[in-house]
Write a protein that holds these residues in place. Structure first.
Motif, PDB file in Angstrom:
ATOM      1  N   GLU A 155     -24.892 103.561  29.031  1.00  0.00           N
ATOM      2  CA  GLU A 155     -24.605 102.451  28.118  1.00  0.00           C
ATOM      3  C   GLU A 155     -24.441 101.147  28.894  1.00  0.00           C
ATOM      4  O   GLU A 155     -23.525 101.028  29.713  1.00  0.00           O
ATOM      5  CB  GLU A 155     -23.303 102.763  27.366  1.00  0.00           C
ATOM      6  CG  GLU A 155     -22.883 101.692  26.372  1.00  0.00           C
ATOM      7  CD  GLU A 155     -21.561 102.039  25.685  1.00  0.00           C
ATOM      8  OE1 GLU A 155     -20.726 102.745  26.295  1.00  0.00           O
ATOM      9  OE2 GLU A 155     -21.355 101.605  24.544  1.00  0.00           O
ATOM     10  N   ASP A 188     -25.051  99.823  22.347  1.00  0.00           N
ATOM     11  CA  ASP A 188     -23.866  99.546  21.529  1.00  0.00           C
ATOM     12  C   ASP A 188     -24.051  98.134  20.977  1.00  0.00           C
ATOM     13  O   ASP A 188     -24.249  97.179  21.751  1.00  0.00           O
ATOM     14  CB  ASP A 188     -22.633  99.658  22.455  1.00  0.00           C
ATOM     15  CG  ASP A 188     -21.314  99.305  21.779  1.00  0.00           C
ATOM     16  OD1 ASP A 188     -21.299  98.401  20.937  1.00  0.00           O
ATOM     17  OD2 ASP A 188     -20.281  99.899  22.152  1.00  0.00           O
ATOM     18  N   HIS A 191     -21.972  95.174  22.507  1.00  0.00           N
ATOM     19  CA  HIS A 191     -22.428  94.638  23.804  1.00  0.00           C
ATOM     20  C   HIS A 191     -23.769  93.918  23.651  1.00  0.00           C
ATOM     21  O   HIS A 191     -23.978  92.853  24.242  1.00  0.00           O
ATOM     22  CB  HIS A 191     -22.536  95.771  24.835  1.00  0.00           C
ATOM     23  CG  HIS A 191     -21.257  96.494  25.044  1.00  0.00           C
ATOM     24  ND1 HIS A 191     -20.136  95.885  25.570  1.00  0.00           N
ATOM     25  CD2 HIS A 191     -20.894  97.774  24.792  1.00  0.00           C
ATOM     26  CE1 HIS A 191     -19.151  96.765  25.614  1.00  0.00           C
ATOM     27  NE2 HIS A 191     -19.579  97.913  25.153  1.00  0.00           N
ATOM     28  N   HIS A 214     -23.987 103.283  19.548  1.00  0.00           N
ATOM     29  CA  HIS A 214     -22.694 102.864  19.016  1.00  0.00           C
ATOM     30  C   HIS A 214     -22.929 101.736  18.021  1.00  0.00           C
ATOM     31  O   HIS A 214     -23.460 100.681  18.382  1.00  0.00           O
ATOM     32  CB  HIS A 214     -21.768 102.394  20.143  1.00  0.00           C
ATOM     33  CG  HIS A 214     -21.077 103.519  20.848  1.00  0.00           C
ATOM     34  ND1 HIS A 214     -20.401 103.359  22.036  1.00  0.00           N
ATOM     35  CD2 HIS A 214     -20.939 104.828  20.504  1.00  0.00           C
ATOM     36  CE1 HIS A 214     -19.887 104.535  22.394  1.00  0.00           C
ATOM     37  NE2 HIS A 214     -20.209 105.440  21.489  1.00  0.00           N
ATOM     38  N   ARG A 220     -15.672  94.017  17.065  1.00  0.00           N
ATOM     39  CA  ARG A 220     -15.123  95.362  17.257  1.00  0.00           C
ATOM     40  C   ARG A 220     -14.383  95.853  16.006  1.00  0.00           C
ATOM     41  O   ARG A 220     -13.643  96.818  16.061  1.00  0.00           O
ATOM     42  CB  ARG A 220     -14.177  95.453  18.464  1.00  0.00           C
ATOM     43  CG  ARG A 220     -14.867  95.656  19.792  1.00  0.00           C
ATOM     44  CD  ARG A 220     -15.426  97.041  19.939  1.00  0.00           C
ATOM     45  NE  ARG A 220     -15.888  97.281  21.313  1.00  0.00           N
ATOM     46  CZ  ARG A 220     -16.892  98.096  21.606  1.00  0.00           C
ATOM     47  NH1 ARG A 220     -17.535  98.746  20.666  1.00  0.00           N
ATOM     48  NH2 ARG A 220     -17.251  98.268  22.867  1.00  0.00           N
ATOM     49  N   GLU A 249     -17.534 102.730  16.975  1.00  0.00           N
ATOM     50  CA  GLU A 249     -16.535 102.675  18.049  1.00  0.00           C
ATOM     51  C   GLU A 249     -15.745 101.371  17.875  1.00  0.00           C
ATOM     52  O   GLU A 249     -16.222 100.302  18.229  1.00  0.00           O
ATOM     53  CB  GLU A 249     -17.232 102.698  19.416  1.00  0.00           C
ATOM     54  CG  GLU A 249     -16.265 102.710  20.578  1.00  0.00           C
ATOM     55  CD  GLU A 249     -16.967 102.472  21.897  1.00  0.00           C
ATOM     56  OE1 GLU A 249     -16.657 103.162  22.865  1.00  0.00           O
ATOM     57  OE2 GLU A 249     -17.826 101.564  21.966  1.00  0.00           O
TER      58      GLU A 249
HETATM   59 MN    MN Z   1     -19.723 101.621  23.249  1.00  0.00          MN
END
Ligand code: MN
Ligand code: LER
Length: 288
Positions: A155, A188, A191, A214, A220, A249
């Motif tokens: 990742e 993800d 990111h 993710h 988040r 996540e």
């Molecule tokens: Mn992640």
């Protein structure tokens, strides 16, 4: 509990245990909770593989039919790119032990930044020597993972959490150089939203190297209640026939250890369960 990864052409939706817990205890309880909320997949963030009660988890999995994925916890002493062989060996041992745990639980994907500790920043970019150490170390543990039915999914993280791998193009280069069936890419959205010029293009560039995902809000919080360009992301996943897991996540301030590591200083959503319920609702409605 060796099983084939279910590949019926559908994405399975999951939730990562870091939303509720910063420990390996009570793992069976998270399986039942995730199943009760309607998830297909439970993703365990593994702190110490020996601390996970695999018998309790397996009986909860049998009861609920959930699938397991694993997520790495890269602490400062687990470091595959360190110039000191000590942390490299500790990282390899952790990965191997977690792979063996995953095999017991019937997992196929073990995702995360297996290359270096989360938050390791050294005031410069990566060096060719670090890249070489990552290739060597990941090739070794990748072979081990593959022999046990598991794929290590690397990742990329944003620049504030690592300097080693920030974008999909670099993860692709690393995975291609490692050239092992036991090592692939994961992405993800949190990111990607910081680092990728075009997140959908990054997904398409991965193609079938993308083995885990993710699905996270840009803050988040809840996926779908954020500023991610979800339509383009979903379209790109469909274009590459993505048919592995997509795992939410997210983190909340109440889980203090994780909140500190992920810089969560306020209530982004009303509660952890709101994130799980509304996020799953959004993903199920996405057409994936
Ligand atoms: Mn992640
Ligand atoms: C960390 O920001 C992250 O995204 C995790 O999946 C890795 O531990």
């Amino acid at each position: 509990m060796q099983q084939q990864e279910p590949r019926d052409g559908h994405v399975r939706f999951g939730i990562n245990t870091l939303l509720w817990s910063a420990s390996d205890a009570g793992a069976g309880e998270w399986v039942r909770k995730a199943a009760g909320l309607g998830f297909d997949v439970i993703e365990f963030a593994v702190f110490e593989p020996a601390e996970v009660d695999s018998a309790a988890v397996n009986s909860a999995l049998d009861e609920t039919g959930l699938e397991v994925t694993l997520c790495t916890i890269m602490t400062p002493e687990r470091d595959l790119i360190s110039d000191d062989p000590g942390p490299r060996e500790i990282a390899k041992r952790y990965i191997r032990e977690t792979v063996l745990l995953g095999e017991k639980l019937g997992a196929h994907a073990f995702g995360g930044p297996h290359y270096a500790p989360v938050g390791k920043l050294v005031g410069r970019g990566r060096t060719p020597e670090e890249w070489e150490r990552a290739v060597e170390g990941l090739r070794e543990v990748g072979r081990f993972a593959h022999d046990h039915g598991i794929c290590l999914c690397l990742e990329p993280l944003n620049r504030f959490e690592t300097y080693f791998l920030n974008i999909a193009a670099d993860a692709i280069a690393l995975v291609d150089e490692i050239d092992s069936e036991g090592v692939a890419v994961m992405l993800d959205t949190f990111h990607m939203n910081i680092e990728e010029k075009d997140p959908a293009a990054a997904i398409r560039a991965c193609g079938d190297r993308l083995r885990h995902f993710h699905a996270c809000g840009s803050d988040r919080g809840t996926p779908g209640r954020d500023s991610i360009g979800w339509e383009a992301i979903i379209g790109a996943l469909e274009d590459i026939d993505y048919s592995h897991a997509a795992v939410i996540e997210s983190f909340v301030p109440g889980i203090e250890e994780i909140a500190a590591a992920a810089a969560i200083w306020r209530d982004i959503e009303p509660s952890a369960d709101d994130i799980a319920v509304d996020g799953l609702d959004f993903l199920r409605g996405s057409g994936l």
